[in-house]
Design a protein around this motif. Structure first.
Motif, PDB file in Angstrom:
ATOM      1  N   SER A 142      17.122 -68.745 -60.362  1.00 53.95           N
ATOM      2  CA  SER A 142      18.193 -68.312 -59.233  1.00 53.95           C
ATOM      3  C   SER A 142      17.610 -68.672 -58.093  1.00 53.95           C
ATOM      4  N   PRO A 143      18.334 -68.877 -57.033  1.00 53.57           N
ATOM      5  CA  PRO A 143      17.897 -69.058 -55.749  1.00 53.57           C
ATOM      6  C   PRO A 143      17.265 -67.950 -55.168  1.00 53.57           C
ATOM      7  N   LYS A 144      16.255 -67.812 -54.416  1.00 57.95           N
ATOM      8  CA  LYS A 144      15.344 -66.730 -53.851  1.00 57.95           C
ATOM      9  C   LYS A 144      15.590 -66.505 -52.222  1.00 57.95           C
ATOM     10  N   ARG A 191      22.697 -72.879 -49.656  1.00 49.34           N
ATOM     11  CA  ARG A 191      22.774 -74.404 -50.347  1.00 49.34           C
ATOM     12  C   ARG A 191      23.635 -74.471 -51.659  1.00 49.34           C
ATOM     13  N   MET A 192      23.217 -73.300 -52.646  1.00 47.78           N
ATOM     14  CA  MET A 192      24.011 -73.258 -53.622  1.00 47.78           C
ATOM     15  C   MET A 192      25.452 -72.929 -53.746  1.00 47.78           C
ATOM     16  N   LEU A 226      26.752 -67.139 -63.317  1.00 48.30           N
ATOM     17  CA  LEU A 226      27.890 -67.424 -62.354  1.00 48.30           C
ATOM     18  C   LEU A 226      27.801 -66.830 -61.112  1.00 48.30           C
ATOM     19  N   PHE A 227      27.052 -65.646 -61.054  1.00 46.05           N
ATOM     20  CA  PHE A 227      26.956 -64.732 -59.851  1.00 46.05           C
ATOM     21  C   PHE A 227      25.996 -65.545 -58.890  1.00 46.05           C
ATOM     22  N   ASN A 228      24.822 -65.972 -59.456  1.00 44.57           N
ATOM     23  CA  ASN A 228      23.660 -66.659 -58.531  1.00 44.57           C
ATOM     24  C   ASN A 228      23.123 -67.719 -59.420  1.00 44.57           C
ATOM     25  N   PRO A 229      23.941 -69.058 -59.461  1.00 47.84           N
ATOM     26  CA  PRO A 229      23.231 -70.113 -60.035  1.00 47.84           C
ATOM     27  C   PRO A 229      22.410 -70.957 -59.362  1.00 47.84           C
ATOM     28  N   GLY A 230      21.402 -71.303 -59.914  1.00 45.15           N
ATOM     29  CA  GLY A 230      20.122 -72.155 -59.615  1.00 45.15           C
ATOM     30  C   GLY A 230      20.524 -73.637 -59.767  1.00 45.15           C
TER      31      GLY A 230
END
Length: 313
Positions: A262-264, A271-272, A306-310
């Motif tokens: 997931s994005p950090k 971006r996501m 779904l909450f924080n997709p990479g």
């Protein structure tokens, strides 16, 4: 607007003191057929129900919906026993529901009555966009169909049956679509004529397309298949994947997902955020529930993030 006037959806009255009428707007839509081509251009007047206040403008909003598994079960029965499967569409279905609350709405753009611009519409019937519109229509139809002798299924409120001697009929209500299944063409025709007198209906004949699902029936071999090819092609085009390479399996071997992907950073998260990940997964869920149980595992995997997709998902 002809349907609005013929159904006497509202009457023009002076705005009561202290009452702020809800707004309304026009929604335009292209309705497509089985092959995906545009058949009609629709305009619909929609009330701004998001401004309604609970306890004043509405109470209950719950409305039953036919489950897909119930529709599949009845289609299976019809295929095996060689029953007729007919379909009808209720034109402007929600305008048939009766309102219990006093609701006032602004006059629609383009149809303001000359000399009465200061007046507002007091709704006599439900209208699209109201919180209770679906419930009002459901209650209205339930009362009408029961008066014809149909019995409501206890476990599936949108399924009705009528049995008289050797005659058997099932009726499924899918919001404004009606599936009529039975073994006697004469009696089914009588039911269709009766429904057309109660509501403004469009007779679609033998069912070939329901809820975005195409029915492929072979009466000689007593088989019936369901296809969502048009819907799936539309999903691919929407997410720019129509030229993607096809595969034999719904999930690639050796791929693993984890929260570590997931994005950090704030840049990665931003971006996501512009990627319609949840929309894509939701579109796949509908196909999975209707006709594609083979993608269940893959959809379940990607739904976990779904909450924080990479970007790897």
């Amino acid at each position: 607007m002809e349907y609005v006037y013929s159904n006497k959806v509202w009457e023009l009255v002076e705005a009561p003191n202290g009452v702020k009428p809800i707004g309304c707007k026009w929604i335009y839509k292209r309705k497509r057929g089985v092959d995906g081509r545009v058949e009609t251009f629709k305009a619909r007047l929609v009330a701004e129900g998001f401004t309604q206040k609970e306890g004043i403008d509405y109470e209950e909003t719950f409305s039953t919906v036919a489950m897909l598994k119930s529709i599949r079960i009845l289609l299976s029965i019809a295929a095996v026993l060689d029953y007729e499967i007919w379909q009808m569409d209720v034109k402007t279905a929600f305008l048939n529901g009766h309102l219990e609350e006093n609701i006032y709405m602004q006059q629609p753009d383009g149809f303001t009555q000359k000399g009465q611009e200061h007046m507002v519409c007091k709704l006599q019937r439900s209208i699209y966009g109201l919180k209770q519109a679906s419930r009002s229509w459901n209650i209205r139809f339930d009362q009408a169909i029961k008066s014809l002798g149909f019995i409501q299924n206890i476990d599936e409120p949108c399924v009705y049956k009528k049995i008289q001697g050797k005659f058997v009929a099932f009726l499924v209500l899918c919001v404004d679509n009606i599936l009529l299944i039975g073994n006697d063409i004469g009696v089914l025709t009588t039911i269709k004529i009766w429904l057309a007198k109660q509501f403004d209906m469009k007779d679609l004949g033998e069912t070939s397309y329901i809820l975005g699902i195409k029915l492929l029936r072979d009466r000689k071999n007593k088989t019936l298949a369901l296809s969502q090819a048009v819907y799936i092609d539309k999903i691919l085009a929407r997410f720019s994947m129509e030229n993607s390479k096809t595969g034999l399996l719904p999930f690639r071997h050796g791929i693993t997902f984890s929260k570590d992907q997931s994005p950090k950073t704030s840049e990665e998260i931003e971006r996501m955020r512009r990627v319609p990940y949840a929309d894509a997964v939701g579109s796949l869920v509908y196909a999975m529930l209707c006709t594609r149980p083979d993608i269940c595992f893959a959809v379940g995997m990607v739904s976990r993030y779904l909450f924080n997709p990479g970007p790897q998902y």
